[in-house]
Design a protein around this motif. Sequence first.
Motif, PDB file in Angstrom:
ATOM      1  N   ALA A 173      13.218  19.079  -2.696  1.00 16.78           N
ATOM      2  CA  ALA A 173      14.420  19.763  -2.214  1.00 16.78           C
ATOM      3  C   ALA A 173      14.139  20.640  -1.009  1.00 16.78           C
ATOM      4  O   ALA A 173      15.042  20.874  -0.181  1.00 16.78           O
ATOM      5  CB  ALA A 173      15.018  20.587  -3.349  1.00 16.78           C
ATOM      6  N   ASP A 174      12.914  21.118  -0.871  1.00 20.16           N
ATOM      7  CA  ASP A 174      12.550  21.991   0.254  1.00 20.16           C
ATOM      8  C   ASP A 174      12.258  21.226   1.534  1.00 20.16           C
ATOM      9  O   ASP A 174      12.085  21.834   2.594  1.00 20.16           O
ATOM     10  CB  ASP A 174      11.332  22.839  -0.126  1.00 20.16           C
ATOM     11  N   GLU A 175      12.163  19.903   1.450  1.00 19.09           N
ATOM     12  CA  GLU A 175      11.878  19.090   2.636  1.00 19.09           C
ATOM     13  C   GLU A 175      13.196  18.654   3.290  1.00 19.09           C
ATOM     14  O   GLU A 175      14.001  17.960   2.658  1.00 19.09           O
ATOM     15  CB  GLU A 175      11.056  17.857   2.259  1.00 19.09           C
ATOM     16  N   PRO A 176      13.439  19.034   4.560  1.00 12.65           N
ATOM     17  CA  PRO A 176      14.704  18.669   5.217  1.00 12.65           C
ATOM     18  C   PRO A 176      14.941  17.164   5.326  1.00 12.65           C
ATOM     19  O   PRO A 176      16.096  16.727   5.364  1.00 12.65           O
ATOM     20  CB  PRO A 176      14.571  19.306   6.610  1.00 12.65           C
ATOM     21  N   SER A 177      13.861  16.375   5.363  1.00 15.81           N
ATOM     22  CA  SER A 177      14.015  14.924   5.530  1.00 15.81           C
ATOM     23  C   SER A 177      14.131  14.172   4.206  1.00 15.81           C
ATOM     24  O   SER A 177      14.240  12.950   4.197  1.00 15.81           O
ATOM     25  CB  SER A 177      12.832  14.359   6.329  1.00 15.81           C
ATOM     26  N   LEU A 178      14.110  14.936   3.099  1.00 13.05           N
ATOM     27  CA  LEU A 178      14.222  14.325   1.783  1.00 13.05           C
ATOM     28  C   LEU A 178      15.406  14.922   1.035  1.00 13.05           C
ATOM     29  O   LEU A 178      15.849  16.031   1.331  1.00 13.05           O
ATOM     30  CB  LEU A 178      12.947  14.532   0.961  1.00 13.05           C
ATOM     31  N   ARG A 179      15.889  14.178   0.043  1.00 13.22           N
ATOM     32  CA  ARG A 179      16.949  14.681  -0.827  1.00 13.22           C
ATOM     33  C   ARG A 179      16.571  14.376  -2.267  1.00 13.22           C
ATOM     34  O   ARG A 179      16.345  13.215  -2.615  1.00 13.22           O
ATOM     35  CB  ARG A 179      18.288  14.025  -0.479  1.00 13.22           C
ATOM     36  N   PHE A 180      16.475  15.409  -3.079  1.00 16.61           N
ATOM     37  CA  PHE A 180      16.190  15.200  -4.495  1.00 16.61           C
ATOM     38  C   PHE A 180      17.447  14.677  -5.176  1.00 16.61           C
ATOM     39  O   PHE A 180      18.504  15.308  -5.139  1.00 16.61           O
ATOM     40  CB  PHE A 180      15.737  16.501  -5.163  1.00 16.61           C
ATOM     41  N   VAL A 181      17.333  13.497  -5.811  1.00 12.55           N
ATOM     42  CA  VAL A 181      18.518  12.893  -6.429  1.00 12.55           C
ATOM     43  C   VAL A 181      18.375  12.663  -7.927  1.00 12.55           C
ATOM     44  O   VAL A 181      19.374  12.379  -8.595  1.00 12.55           O
ATOM     45  CB  VAL A 181      18.891  11.551  -5.741  1.00 12.55           C
TER      46      VAL A 181
END
Length: 382
Positions: A173-181
């Motif tokens: 969640a803290d990575e702008p290029s990733l999305r925790f789903v």
Amino acid sequence: MRRGVAGLNETWLGARGGRTKLETPALVLDADAFDDNVQTLARMANAAGLGLRPHAKSHKCAAIARAQIEAGALGIACAKIGELLALFEAGINPLMLTAPVASRRKIDRLTEAVARGAEISVVVDRAALVADYAQSAQEAGVRLDVLVECDVGQRRTGVATPEAAVALARQIADEPSLRFVGVQGYAGFVQHVFDHEARRAENRVAMGRLLAIVNALDEAGLPPEIVTGGGTGSHLLDLEDKVLTEVQAGSYVFMDEDYRRVDLHGSGADVFGTALFVAVTVIAHNLHGEAIVDAGSKSFSVDGPEPRAYLDGREIGRITFVGDEFGRLEAIPGKPVPPVGMRLECSVPHCDPTANLHDFLHVVRGDKLEDIWPIEARGLSD
């Protein structure tokens, strides 16, 4: 251009009786049984209010994936990157990679595909893999959907505790290029427990582990949108218990001899029909008068019970393997031995690796050869 027997069998497309004239060995899909299987599980999932994300490791075929999506599937799950990319190039979306990887070059292939329009989600089981996905996605100018892989008893990959899952989800969640789903928890060890109640007990233990992780993520302010897992053997249990939001069943489209032994619904009745066969030809009789067919371990996966052999839809015996290229028919007592040149259709011991041995599926309906589908991801176990 279709090669091998598929090229020869094009002659019979649309012709009455084409099913009995196939050059062999040929992988055969009974369209009526296949359609029923796809619709049966789709109806069950819809009635339970859960989604389906069928696993392509069973079939590796874009036409089958397309049929599953048309029946309401949320997308298609894939075991390996090569398999996933082959289906994307064949027009399939969305796609989920259900195993972690350890190659940055492979990760870059995925994020490049996302930049070209692929809708891809991935699973992670460690902090270093999160970092690799994040960097690759950033460089490709995309945002990648990511799930935490959870070990619910499979002892293969994934985090095993709620604390580890929360830490990994927070990193994503803290990575702008990733999305925790969400999270994935696959109880593969449950799928082939033959007895229904024993399988239910095993599955509840596995799903209890996953539920503890889901609850911890909720409490941490990281509620999982997707809770994915399950399979053909546990589909009813998963639809009833509703720990998962979606089920990754795969083998249900085909069925095989190993799954035939599993009491899927506790009634002893078949839930899904046998749709996958290998057509073979009797090429000789040995000194004992037994029929020898032109298919062995290069045409069938052998990690399961012996195939049943059928003539005109009637079971006439079992195939035992007598080499890479050949099988021997052990006829049911009282059944006549088929003559040289006779075509038989045989069930398969294990459908997933059997499909991986063939380039094409011969789609039959009744006695007609209706179509020939390429297995685009055949052999792509990378």
